[in-house]
Design a protein around this motif. Structure first.
Motif, PDB file in Angstrom:
ATOM      1  N   ALA A  67       0.840  -1.206   0.000  1.00 42.95           N
ATOM      2  CA  ALA A  67       0.000   0.000   0.000  1.00 42.95           C
ATOM      3  C   ALA A  67       0.873   1.254   0.000  1.00 42.95           C
ATOM      4  CB  ALA A  67      -0.926  -0.003   1.217  1.00 42.95           C
TER       5      ALA A  67
ATOM      6  N   ASN B 275      -4.249   2.115   9.154  1.00 49.61           N
ATOM      7  CA  ASN B 275      -3.692   3.273   8.445  1.00 49.61           C
ATOM      8  C   ASN B 275      -2.370   3.722   9.054  1.00 49.61           C
ATOM      9  OD1 ASN B 275      -5.943   3.142   6.838  1.00 49.61           O
ATOM     10  ND2 ASN B 275      -6.920   4.966   7.663  1.00 49.61           N
TER      11      ASN B 275
ATOM     12  N   LEU C 108      -5.930  -6.953   7.010  1.00 50.27           N
ATOM     13  CA  LEU C 108      -5.637  -5.639   6.435  1.00 50.27           C
ATOM     14  C   LEU C 108      -4.940  -4.748   7.465  1.00 50.27           C
ATOM     15  CD1 LEU C 108      -8.895  -4.868   4.415  1.00 50.27           C
ATOM     16  CD2 LEU C 108      -6.699  -5.692   3.553  1.00 50.27           C
TER      17      LEU C 108
ATOM     18  N   LYS D 177      -5.076   0.574   0.306  1.00 51.74           N
ATOM     19  CA  LYS D 177      -5.232  -0.705   1.001  1.00 51.74           C
ATOM     20  C   LYS D 177      -5.961  -1.719   0.113  1.00 51.74           C
ATOM     21  CE  LYS D 177      -6.296   0.067   5.246  1.00 51.74           C
ATOM     22  NZ  LYS D 177      -6.992   0.263   6.552  1.00 51.74           N
TER      23      LYS D 177
ATOM     24  N   TYR E 195      -5.796   6.291   2.028  1.00 55.17           N
ATOM     25  CA  TYR E 195      -5.321   5.039   2.618  1.00 55.17           C
ATOM     26  C   TYR E 195      -6.230   3.862   2.283  1.00 55.17           C
ATOM     27  CZ  TYR E 195      -1.744   7.391   5.376  1.00 55.17           C
ATOM     28  OH  TYR E 195      -0.629   8.095   5.758  1.00 55.17           O
TER      29      TYR E 195
ATOM     30  N   ILE F  76       0.343   1.630   7.640  1.00 50.52           N
ATOM     31  CA  ILE F  76       0.676   2.026   6.274  1.00 50.52           C
ATOM     32  C   ILE F  76       1.493   3.319   6.287  1.00 50.52           C
ATOM     33  CG2 ILE F  76      -0.268   2.740   4.043  1.00 50.52           C
ATOM     34  CD1 ILE F  76      -2.702   0.978   4.628  1.00 50.52           C
TER      35      ILE F  76
END
Length: 208
Positions: A20, A54, A51, A36, A32, A57
């Motif tokens: 990502a 944020n 997952l 993703k 984001y 990431i």
């Protein structure tokens, strides 16, 4: 009994965060959620439980910039911040604040500059830009304050230099409470022109 961690799931979560981050950096995406989803599709991940958050990431994005871009990213970030300062000086009467990736340092070379302005009405901002002969257009954005409270605000968009400026126009008293960050849900960090100038000065001193 504590829940055991799943090494394979954690490894996939890290890989998704890194993918990502790569997508955000290379494709100029600041969303984001979109990054993703693209990463999950690219790696064939179908379990939403793996997952990344944020914040994970964002950390991977900062690491990506350091590892793969180095001085190139620092130069691009400084250019973005100088463009932001130029736009803020142009809009000085609306108490401009810089927010988002350009302030946090996670912006890519493709990122737009995000500002918060404070005015009696968005028309005051557009009239100011018209007086300066600056082409612009109006949009709308919904920002979150609490989990169940979204508020719509006008957005003025224009170009400074070669960069898109995206400025959300809040009421005058909107300066007292910042909306939630899409990264961690905490109030967005805002920086005025003086803070941004100090940041740019500290960046310059790092080169000497």
């Amino acid at each position: 009994m504590s829940k055991r961690s799943n090494p394979r799931a954690e490894q996939l979560r890290m890989a998704l965060a890194q993918e990502a981050a790569r997508i955000m950096s290379e494709q100029g995406i600041d969303d984001y959620g979109l990054a993703k989803r693209k990463a999950a599709e690219r790696l064939g991940a179908t379990d939403i439980a793996v997952l990344p958050k944020n914040t994970e990431i964002e950390a991977a994005l900062a690491a990506h910039h350091r590892l793969f871009e180095g001085d190139k990213h620092s130069t691009a970030l400084s250019a973005l911040r100088r463009t932001a300062l130029q736009a803020m000086k142009l809009l000085d009467s609306f108490q401009p604040r810089l927010v988002g990736p350009v302030l946090s340092g996670t912006a890519s070379a493709h990122s737009e500059v995000n500002l918060h302005l404070f005015a009696d009405s968005p028309e005051r901002v557009t009239l100011h830009l018209m007086d300066k002969n600056i082409p612009h257009h109006l949009a709308e954005r919904r920002l979150r304050y609490e989990p169940n409270r979204l508020v719509s605000y006008p957005v003025v968009q224009f170009v400074a230099g070669d960069r898109e400026i995206d400025a959300v126009v809040f009421p005058i008293d909107g300066i007292r409470q910042s909306p939630a960050s899409p990264v961690d849900g905490k109030p967005m960090r805002r920086a005025d022109a003086a803070e941004l100038e100090s940041l740019l000065e500290s960046e310059s001193s790092d080169y000497y």
